[in-house]
Design an enzyme around this catalytic site. Structure first.
Site, PDB file in Angstrom:
ATOM      1  N   GLY A   8       0.839  -1.206   0.000  1.00 31.21           N
ATOM      2  CA  GLY A   8       0.000   0.000   0.000  1.00 31.21           C
ATOM      3  C   GLY A   8       0.867   1.245   0.000  1.00 31.21           C
ATOM      4  O   GLY A   8       0.472   2.304   0.500  1.00 31.21           O
ATOM      5  N   ALA A  10       1.853   3.182  -2.365  1.00 35.59           N
ATOM      6  CA  ALA A  10       1.648   4.227  -3.380  1.00 35.59           C
ATOM      7  C   ALA A  10       0.798   5.389  -2.874  1.00 35.59           C
ATOM      8  O   ALA A  10       0.661   6.393  -3.568  1.00 35.59           O
ATOM      9  CB  ALA A  10       0.992   3.615  -4.621  1.00 35.59           C
ATOM     10  N   GLY A  12      -1.256   7.468   0.790  1.00 37.25           N
ATOM     11  CA  GLY A  12      -1.673   7.585   2.184  1.00 37.25           C
ATOM     12  C   GLY A  12      -0.636   7.202   3.230  1.00 37.25           C
ATOM     13  O   GLY A  12       0.517   7.647   3.192  1.00 37.25           O
ATOM     14  N   ASP A  32       2.425  -2.591  -4.332  1.00 34.24           N
ATOM     15  CA  ASP A  32       1.109  -1.948  -4.498  1.00 34.24           C
ATOM     16  C   ASP A  32       0.521  -2.436  -5.809  1.00 34.24           C
ATOM     17  O   ASP A  32       1.215  -3.075  -6.612  1.00 34.24           O
ATOM     18  CB  ASP A  32       1.234  -0.407  -4.481  1.00 34.24           C
ATOM     19  CG  ASP A  32      -0.063   0.286  -4.041  1.00 34.24           C
ATOM     20  OD1 ASP A  32      -1.090   0.146  -4.743  1.00 34.24           O
ATOM     21  OD2 ASP A  32      -0.058   0.948  -2.986  1.00 34.24           O
ATOM     22  N   SER A 111      -4.156  -1.933  11.926  1.00 34.80           N
ATOM     23  CA  SER A 111      -5.534  -2.230  12.313  1.00 34.80           C
ATOM     24  C   SER A 111      -6.335  -0.926  12.199  1.00 34.80           C
ATOM     25  O   SER A 111      -6.133  -0.163  11.257  1.00 34.80           O
ATOM     26  CB  SER A 111      -5.547  -2.820  13.729  1.00 34.80           C
ATOM     27  OG  SER A 111      -6.844  -3.107  14.155  1.00 34.80           O
ATOM     28  N   TYR A 151     -15.486  -3.960   7.380  1.00 36.41           N
ATOM     29  CA  TYR A 151     -14.200  -3.286   7.592  1.00 36.41           C
ATOM     30  C   TYR A 151     -13.747  -3.473   9.045  1.00 36.41           C
ATOM     31  O   TYR A 151     -12.620  -3.884   9.317  1.00 36.41           O
ATOM     32  CB  TYR A 151     -14.352  -1.798   7.252  1.00 36.41           C
ATOM     33  CG  TYR A 151     -13.079  -1.010   7.403  1.00 36.41           C
ATOM     34  CD1 TYR A 151     -12.150  -0.985   6.376  1.00 36.41           C
ATOM     35  CD2 TYR A 151     -12.800  -0.300   8.574  1.00 36.41           C
ATOM     36  CE1 TYR A 151     -10.966  -0.259   6.512  1.00 36.41           C
ATOM     37  CE2 TYR A 151     -11.635   0.424   8.712  1.00 36.41           C
ATOM     38  CZ  TYR A 151     -10.717   0.440   7.678  1.00 36.41           C
ATOM     39  OH  TYR A 151      -9.551   1.155   7.821  1.00 36.41           O
TER      40      TYR A 151
HETATM   41  P1  NAI Z   1      -5.039   4.815   0.755  1.00 43.72           P
HETATM   42  O1  NAI Z   1      -6.221   4.553  -0.092  1.00 43.72           O
HETATM   43  O2  NAI Z   1      -4.425   6.160   0.732  1.00 43.72           O
HETATM   44  O3  NAI Z   1      -3.908   3.734   0.458  1.00 43.72           O
HETATM   45  C1  NAI Z   1      -4.197   2.378   0.304  1.00 43.72           C
HETATM   46  C2  NAI Z   1      -3.173   1.766  -0.631  1.00 43.72           C
HETATM   47  O4  NAI Z   1      -3.474   0.372  -0.745  1.00 43.72           O
HETATM   48  C3  NAI Z   1      -3.222   2.363  -2.045  1.00 43.72           C
HETATM   49  O5  NAI Z   1      -1.933   2.698  -2.503  1.00 43.72           O
HETATM   50  C4  NAI Z   1      -3.837   1.251  -2.878  1.00 43.72           C
HETATM   51  O6  NAI Z   1      -3.401   1.232  -4.215  1.00 43.72           O
HETATM   52  C5  NAI Z   1      -3.382   0.012  -2.103  1.00 43.72           C
HETATM   53  N1  NAI Z   1      -4.257  -1.105  -2.415  1.00 43.72           N
HETATM   54  C6  NAI Z   1      -5.607  -1.150  -2.308  1.00 43.72           C
HETATM   55  N2  NAI Z   1      -6.070  -2.295  -2.803  1.00 43.72           N
HETATM   56  C7  NAI Z   1      -4.992  -3.010  -3.223  1.00 43.72           C
HETATM   57  C8  NAI Z   1      -4.836  -4.271  -3.835  1.00 43.72           C
HETATM   58  N3  NAI Z   1      -5.887  -5.034  -4.162  1.00 43.72           N
HETATM   59  N4  NAI Z   1      -3.591  -4.691  -4.128  1.00 43.72           N
HETATM   60  C9  NAI Z   1      -2.519  -3.919  -3.843  1.00 43.72           C
HETATM   61  N5  NAI Z   1      -2.605  -2.710  -3.266  1.00 43.72           N
HETATM   62  C10 NAI Z   1      -3.835  -2.257  -2.965  1.00 43.72           C
HETATM   63  O7  NAI Z   1      -5.513   4.446   2.225  1.00 43.72           O
HETATM   64  P2  NAI Z   1      -4.823   4.622   3.652  1.00 43.72           P
HETATM   65  O8  NAI Z   1      -5.747   5.396   4.477  1.00 43.72           O
HETATM   66  O9  NAI Z   1      -3.420   5.040   3.532  1.00 43.72           O
HETATM   67  O10 NAI Z   1      -4.905   3.121   4.177  1.00 43.72           O
HETATM   68  C11 NAI Z   1      -3.769   2.396   4.596  1.00 43.72           C
HETATM   69  C12 NAI Z   1      -4.201   1.438   5.689  1.00 43.72           C
HETATM   70  O11 NAI Z   1      -4.609   2.192   6.828  1.00 43.72           O
HETATM   71  C13 NAI Z   1      -5.375   0.555   5.300  1.00 43.72           C
HETATM   72  O12 NAI Z   1      -5.141  -0.753   5.771  1.00 43.72           O
HETATM   73  C14 NAI Z   1      -6.532   1.179   6.047  1.00 43.72           C
HETATM   74  O13 NAI Z   1      -7.533   0.260   6.340  1.00 43.72           O
HETATM   75  C15 NAI Z   1      -5.823   1.675   7.292  1.00 43.72           C
HETATM   76  N6  NAI Z   1      -6.553   2.692   8.024  1.00 43.72           N
HETATM   77  C16 NAI Z   1      -6.851   3.883   7.415  1.00 43.72           C
HETATM   78  C17 NAI Z   1      -7.586   4.820   8.115  1.00 43.72           C
HETATM   79  C18 NAI Z   1      -7.976   6.135   7.505  1.00 43.72           C
HETATM   80  O14 NAI Z   1      -8.808   6.848   8.102  1.00 43.72           O
HETATM   81  N7  NAI Z   1      -7.410   6.522   6.350  1.00 43.72           N
HETATM   82  C19 NAI Z   1      -8.018   4.584   9.503  1.00 43.72           C
HETATM   83  C20 NAI Z   1      -7.629   3.311  10.030  1.00 43.72           C
HETATM   84  C21 NAI Z   1      -6.924   2.409   9.315  1.00 43.72           C
END
Ligand code: NAI
Length: 258
Positions: A8, A10, A12, A32, A111, A151
């Site tokens: 992940g 790429a 956030g 990613d 988590s 989720y």
């Molecule tokens: P984001 O959407 O900015 O980043 C998620 C990344 O995962 C992206 O680069 C995307 O391309 C990659 N990804 C998604 N599906 C994929 C797949 N099938 N194969 C390979 N890569 C894949 O989101 P964020 O917020 O950075 O999320 C990161 C982690 O943090 C996640 O596990 C999320 O559940 C967790 N999280 C996020 C929160 C929030 O409020 N943003 C709160 C609590 C946890």
């Protein structure tokens, strides 16, 4: 210089973790579905195999740390949601165990502060943990009607998996810890805020206003805690810890449970 792997990467939180590690001079191997050293779709068994094989090739001398950060939000298609947010995390961690053992590596799971929240998702969390994939995926489809139920269950199951397994992995010198971020300003949230239904946008805004610190986190504020847990010099005695980084929401909503 240490060698880390981040999925992940790429966007956030994962991207912010990579920035901190690279700024400190470490090597980071990224995974990613786009813009990464190893491009793999972690919603499929093939993608998980590509990721593990690619990391084994690029980090043949071992990994100092692994952050399986790839994830999707509550509104994602439920079967894929459980595959990406839970099974791909566990399958890659297990697939990298030997590499991590070579360097007494550290794992930081991502988590969520939604993990302990009551979304009627306990049955799904249990099914995920027991690895009954067919049952879990059927339950996910069923419970998807309740916003965040699937989720939250994946994130609850991740935290439990860590607590069930950290002692065994510590025998190999591998420490597993986790962060439980609250609402964080990444596309996972901002896309929902901009493109979701009016009701969802309203619910997200109300939720943000209910955070004791009165704002959502920036990705770097989660990444600094991940960096701390990756660094054995600073967090060497943390093992099986779940660190809430959520502006006070968990303490506010569950003051007596910890
Ligand atoms: P984001 O959407 O900015 O980043 C998620 C990344 O995962 C992206 O680069 C995307 O391309 C990659 N990804 C998604 N599906 C994929 C797949 N099938 N194969 C390979 N890569 C894949 O989101 P964020 O917020 O950075 O999320 C990161 C982690 O943090 C996640 O596990 C999320 O559940 C967790 N999280 C996020 C929160 C929030 O409020 N943003 C709160 C609590 C946890």
């Amino acid at each position: 210089m240490s060698v880390y792997a981040v999925t992940g990467a790429a966007s956030g939180i994962g991207e912010a973790v990579c920035t901190i590690l690279r700024t400190a001079g470490h090597e980071v191997i990224t995974v990613d579905q786009r813009d990464a050293d190893i491009v793999a779709d972690l919603s499929t068994a093939e993608g998980v195999a590509v990721a593990v094989a690619g990391l084994c090739e690029r980090a043949a001398d071992g990994l100092d740390g692994y952050v399986p950060c790839a994830g999707v939000g509550p509104n994602f298609e439920p079967t894929k949601l459980v595959r990406i947010n839970y099974y791909a995390v566990i399958d890659t961690v297990v697939g990298l165990r030997d590499l991590l053992a070579k360097r007494r590596g550290r794992v930081v799971l991502v988590s969520s502060n939604s993990a302990p929240m009551d979304f009627q998702n306990e049955a799904l969390a249990v099914a995920l943990l027991e690895s009954d994939r067919a049952v879990a995926e059927a339950l996910a489809v069923e419970s998807h009607k309740v916003l965040s139920a699937v989720y939250g269950a994946t994130k609850r199951a991740l935290a439990r998996w860590m607590r069930h397994n950290c002692a065994d992995w510590a025998q190999d010198g591998i420490c597993i810890n986790a962060v439980a971020p609250g609402m964080t300003r990444t596309p996972l949230v901002t896309d929902e805020m901009q493109g979701g239904t009016e009701a969802l946008q309203k619910a997200l805004l109300e939720f943000e206003q209910s955070i004791p610190l009165r704002c959502m986190a920036e990705p770097s504020q989660i990444a600094t805690v991940v960096d701390f847990l990756l660094d054995g010099e600073r967090s060497g005695y943390c093992c099986g810890s779940l660190l809430f980084v959520d502006g006070g929401i968990d303490a506010q909503s569950r003051p007596n449970e910890f």
